[in-house]
Design a protein around this motif. Structure first.
Motif, PDB file in Angstrom:
ATOM      1  N   LEU A  50       0.824  -1.213   0.000  1.00 31.32           N
ATOM      2  CA  LEU A  50       0.000   0.000   0.000  1.00 31.32           C
ATOM      3  C   LEU A  50       0.856   1.260   0.000  1.00 31.32           C
ATOM      4  CD1 LEU A  50      -2.870  -1.058   2.452  1.00 31.32           C
ATOM      5  CD2 LEU A  50      -2.993  -0.816  -0.041  1.00 31.32           C
ATOM      6  N   ALA A  51       1.922   1.255   0.776  1.00 32.87           N
ATOM      7  CA  ALA A  51       2.819   2.416   0.804  1.00 32.87           C
ATOM      8  C   ALA A  51       3.465   2.623  -0.565  1.00 32.87           C
ATOM      9  CB  ALA A  51       3.876   2.235   1.881  1.00 32.87           C
ATOM     10  N   GLY A  52       3.899   1.526  -1.193  1.00 33.78           N
ATOM     11  CA  GLY A  52       4.520   1.633  -2.519  1.00 33.78           C
ATOM     12  C   GLY A  52       3.561   2.133  -3.569  1.00 33.78           C
ATOM     13  N   VAL A  53       2.327   1.626  -3.562  1.00 36.74           N
ATOM     14  CA  VAL A  53       1.308   2.069  -4.524  1.00 36.74           C
ATOM     15  C   VAL A  53       0.999   3.549  -4.305  1.00 36.74           C
ATOM     16  CG1 VAL A  53      -1.125   1.811  -5.185  1.00 36.74           C
ATOM     17  CG2 VAL A  53       0.315  -0.208  -4.921  1.00 36.74           C
ATOM     18  N   GLY A  54       0.873   3.947  -3.043  1.00 40.32           N
ATOM     19  CA  GLY A  54       0.599   5.357  -2.749  1.00 40.32           C
ATOM     20  C   GLY A  54       1.721   6.266  -3.227  1.00 40.32           C
TER      21      GLY A  54
END
Length: 150
Positions: A20-24
């Motif tokens: 999720l952090a990477g996608v964000g």
């Protein structure tokens, strides 16, 4: 067995949070890299902005030959002279002419110059339509163009 399940759940939670952090982060960076500043502009907006830009005066092209522009306060002894190749401003002092400002026209460059102070001063411009020159001398305490104002 409970330890193994706890380890798997912990690992799964770390993977989900990292994903999720990477996608964000990718979305944030991707939007700033791929987007147009100020949004997408219509043809009408572009045409209006181009028309407005044509109405604004364009500053002269800076060249190594151009000094600081003349001061904003009017000086009765300073006089501008124009040609297809550009504009110069000159002044006279003690019978000697001195060119204080040179501004080539768009597409032109200063080809040669003799700024003075001397009995004569000149600037030659070179551009797409050929060469152009401004040659000056003093008449009393005012600069005059040679060949035109004589």
């Amino acid at each position: 067995m409970p330890r193994r399940s706890l380890a798997v759940l912990g690992w799964l939670a770390v993977v989900i949070v990292a994903t999720l952090a990477g996608v964000g982060a990718l979305r944030l960076v991707g939007d700033s890299l791929a987007s147009t500043p100020g949004g997408v502009r219509s043809q009408t907006d572009v045409a209006r902005d181009l028309a407005a830009a044509k109405e604004r005066p364009v500053p002269p092209t800076a060249t190594a030959a151009s000094p600081t522009p003349p001061p904003a306060t009017p000086d009765a002894k300073r006089k501008p002279f124009g040609s297809p190749g550009g504009t110069v401003t000159a002044t006279c002092e003690d019978g000697l002419v001195r060119i204080v400002y040179i501004s080539p026209a768009q597409g032109y460059a200063v080809d040669d110059q003799d700024r003075g102070p001397d009995k004569e001063a000149e600037v030659k411009f070179r551009g797409p339509a050929g060469r152009s020159e401004i040659k000056l001398r003093c008449d009393g305490d005012l600069p005059v163009r040679m060949g035109h104002d004589d």
